[in-house]
Design an enzyme around this catalytic site. Structure first.
Site, short mmCIF file in Angstrom:
data_model
loop_
_atom_site.label_atom_id
_atom_site.label_comp_id
_atom_site.label_asym_id
_atom_site.label_seq_id
_atom_site.Cartn_x
_atom_site.Cartn_y
_atom_site.Cartn_z
N GLU A 463 0.86 -1.18 0.00
CA GLU A 463 0.00 0.00 0.00
C GLU A 463 0.91 1.24 0.00
O GLU A 463 1.52 1.53 -1.01
CB GLU A 463 -0.96 -0.05 1.19
CG GLU A 463 -2.10 0.93 1.10
CD GLU A 463 -2.94 0.95 2.36
OE1 GLU A 463 -2.39 0.74 3.45
OE2 GLU A 463 -4.15 1.21 2.26
N GLU A 469 -9.73 3.34 -0.47
CA GLU A 469 -10.56 3.33 0.74
C GLU A 469 -10.87 4.73 1.26
O GLU A 469 -11.91 4.96 1.87
CB GLU A 469 -9.89 2.47 1.83
CG GLU A 469 -8.57 3.02 2.31
CD GLU A 469 -7.75 1.98 3.07
OE1 GLU A 469 -7.73 0.81 2.66
OE2 GLU A 469 -7.13 2.34 4.07
C1 NOJ Z 1 -6.07 -0.42 6.51
C2 NOJ Z 1 -5.86 -1.05 5.18
O1 NOJ Z 1 -5.34 -0.17 4.25
C3 NOJ Z 1 -7.19 -1.59 4.71
O2 NOJ Z 1 -7.08 -2.10 3.40
C4 NOJ Z 1 -7.69 -2.62 5.67
O3 NOJ Z 1 -8.97 -2.99 5.29
C5 NOJ Z 1 -7.72 -2.09 7.10
N1 NOJ Z 1 -6.52 -1.44 7.43
C6 NOJ Z 1 -7.95 -3.20 8.10
O4 NOJ Z 1 -6.83 -4.03 8.12
#
Ligand code: NOJ
Length: 660
Positions: A463, A469
């Site tokens: 990431e 998100e």
């Molecule tokens: C942050 C991550 O970027 C995301 O993809 C994930 O769903 C959550 N943390 C929970 O682990």
């Protein structure tokens, strides 16, 4: 076929006062020079086509044991030419060429410490590192690195501030002199002559990640510090055992964005693959019980809206099977989500039947992607790594997404920044342990990638980006359209990104006002523009079923490539990429634009002779990310390499095409 020619060139040119030496790039366009100043300071400079690009800049490091920035004498210089082509396990292309000249400057410090500086000159950039060979000194405490880049003009640079949590920020452009904050590495520089520089590091191992700041007109390295037991920064940056090579300091110098994006210097600076049998490492597209949690339709923890139930996972897996998606991720399958602190990596919640699902996975031929959120407790995770990976392996799981949600993580050395030396060691341990269990890793909240995937190709993607998100819950309403047009030239230059493209429903009933700033076609374009060998298909099955003819592109697009190229682009405005699917004759073309609609021309000159079938998914007339994001057309026709496509992208729009 691997071809290695290693030529040792004994003769090195010393000119002037006897303390200046230079290497040229193989095509002679770049020259990297080294000199020792009168007080024994080590310096380098870089020129392209005879014109200075980087003025005399400092080298060395301050260590507690010795100030290794001055009082050096020269012991000797070696140089060599290297030419090699190596094959990637997966990647943006099958074969990578590494042609460079190398010069090693052997120095002795007044304290007796011996330090080498190794320079490499490529046609598209240069790199240097410090290396300490076996000697009396057995350990050094690095307080600061003096390495700097004294660019000859005040160029504009794209960057994010170094304290940006998990690197999840919006990139901004400003002249280097206005960058008053320390910046994360990498940064991308638009030089005043219209060329580009990408400043980063390669082969980060047992050392803190670099950050960059501007001081006295120079771009300087700021190493991430160790923290004390109150989580306050210490003066100490790295404890290095001797012998030791530091990571490479690298700069891509590209005449245009095409050359910048195509540069493979970073991978070439990393050691070759350490995994003998790589047959278990497979690029995959994966869906997931994931977006549902981010739009708050499901929960990670058990309860009435629990996402990772056996029944829901079965539904996702059957959908994946039907639509040719290789794998399904499940977040929230394991105990610990109530406080995000005490996770188990081997105990499922009781509405998750691991045996049943792993049998189903085998029966369907759909992989399960495991999920190990640590809540930032890296030390606990490390203590159960073998157990956790053995458990996943026993259940036929070959990929795990890891997570470290906590701005400061708890490592075996106490609370530390994840990009400090201790964090860097932890992530490396995870990758190496995962390899033993044939597990691929998708690392969230990582340290910025530096090409480690060449050595450990089970490190698939990371990431380290303000990903999709944020468009689900960010109180600023979601990332502006421009964001995705910056990333291919900044963050993604550092390595594959788990951005998670593919949202097909933009309205967010839970957080009104927050939404994805894109058209549906922009989401398709991301699958080609954003490279990731584990590529998420992030939305819910029911959302995909509302636009089945658009979903067809996602079903078809691969995530492993024979060749890749930037067709056209401008940082922060738009980009168009074309990629040839690995082991196929099929090209995939994708484009994305910012808030401005624009028309792009895509010459199909990359195709071989003959007739191809083109399917084009494009924004319809009147499409617009705010008002008509779902308006698109799907058209088919025959094309040859003499054709040029003219495609209009709507505001916040994009396109995707298959050429078979
Ligand atoms: C942050 C991550 O970027 C995301 O993809 C994930 O769903 C959550 N943390 C929970 O682990």
């Amino acid at each position: 076929m691997k071809r290695i020619i290693l030529l040792l060139i004994a003769a090195v040119l010393f000119v002037g006062c006897g303390k200046l030496t230079t290497i040229q790039s193989p095509d002679n366009s770049l020259s990297v020079s080294f000199r020792l100043a009168d007080d024994g300071r080590a310096e380098y400079s870089v020129a392209r086509d005879g014109a200075p690009v980087i003025d005399w800049s400092a080298l060395g490091m301050q260590c507690a044991e010795a100030d290794l920035t001055r009082e050096f004498t020269l012991r000797g210089v070696d140089s060599r030419f290297n030419q090699q082509t190596w094959e990637t396990v997966w990647g943006e292309e099958r074969e990578i060429n590494d042609t460079h000249n190398e010069m090693t400057v052997h120095l002795r410090h007044s304290t007796g410490v011996e330090m080498d500086i190794i320079f490499r000159a490529f046609d598209d950039g240069f790199a240097f590192r410090y290396s300490f060979s076996e000697q009396e000194t057995k350990r050094l405490t690095v307080l600061d690195e003096a390495s700097e880049y004294r660019f000859v003009a005040d160029h504009e640079a794209w960057s994010i501030p170094w304290r940006t949590e998990y690197y999840e920020g919006l990139w901004t452009k400003a002249p280097l002199s206005d960058k008053t904050d320390t910046m994360c590495s990498p940064i991308t520089i638009e030089m005043q002559d219209g060329t580009y520089a990408f400043v980063h590091e390669a082969a980060l191992r047992n050392y803190p990640a670099q950050n960059l700041h501007v001081q006295d007109g120079a771009l300087r390295i700021y190493l991430t510090p160790w923290l004390d037991d109150k989580a306050q920064p210490l003066p100490d940056k790295a404890y290095i055992p001797v012998p030791f090579p530091t990571p490479w300091r690298m700069v891509i110098l590209a005449r245009d964005l095409r050359q910048m994006v195509a540069s493979r210097i970073m991978l070439n600076l990393n050691p070759p693959c350490r995994i003998e049998d790589t047959s278990w490492i497979k690029p995959m597209k994966f869906m997931g019980i994931w977006w549902g949690m981010h739009i708050k339709a499901m929960t990670w923890e058990q309860g009435p809206k629990h996402g990772a139930t056996t029944a829901n996972m079965e539904r996702y897996m059957r959908f994946a099977k039907e639509h040719g998606i290789d794998a399904v991720l499940a977040e929230g399958w394991n105990k610990g989500w109530e406080d995000w602190q005490h996770f188990s990596f081997t105990e499922p919640y009781d509405d998750w039947d691991m045996d049943y699902l792993s049998n189903l996975a085998q029966e369907l031929g759909v992989e399960i992607v495991g999920h190990n959120e640590t809540g930032g407790n890296a030390a606990d995770y490390e203590s159960v790594l073998d157990e956790a990976y053995a458990y996943h392996q026993q259940h036929g799981i070959h990929a795990i997404k890891t997570g470290y949600v906590s701005p400061i993580i708890r490592t075996v050395d106490g609370l530390q920044w994840n990009k400090g030396q201790s964090g860097v060691r932890h992530y490396r341990k995870v990758i190496e342990t995962a390899a033993k269990y044939h597990i691929m890793i998708d690392n969230h909240e990582p340290v910025m990638p530096t090409g480690l995937q060449r050595t450990w190709p089970n490190l698939m993607t990371q990431e380290g980006v303000r990903g999709q998100e944020w468009n689900a819950w960010s109180t600023d309403g979601g990332s502006p359209c421009e964001h995705v047009t910056v990333l291919p030239f900044t963050r993604i230059m550092a390595g594959p990104v788990d951005y998670t493209p593919g949202v097909f429903k933009f309205e967010n009933p839970v957080i009104p006002g927050t939404r994805v700033h894109s058209t549906l076609m922009n989401q398709l374009g991301l699958f080609v523009c954003f490279y990731s060998p584990l590529q998420m298909v992030c939305d819910l099955p029911e959302h995909y079923m509302e636009h089945q003819d658009a979903f067809r592109f996602i079903e078809e697009v691969p995530c492993d490539w024979e060749r890749s190229m930037l067709v056209e682009g401008k940082i922060g405005d738009f980009c168009v990429f074309a990629r040839l699917g690995r082991g196929t004759d099929n090209w995939y073309i994708g484009g994305i634009t910012d808030e401005e609609a624009r028309e792009v021309r895509v010459p199909l000159s990359m195709l071989d002779e003959g007739e191809y079938s083109l399917t084009l998914w494009a924004d319809d007339e009147g499409a617009d990310w705010q008002t008509r994001p779902y308006a698109y057309t799907v058209t088919e026709r025959k094309v040859t390499n003499a054709d040029t496509l003219t495609i209009r992208m709507a505001a916040g729009g994009g396109f995707a095409a298959t050429v078979k």
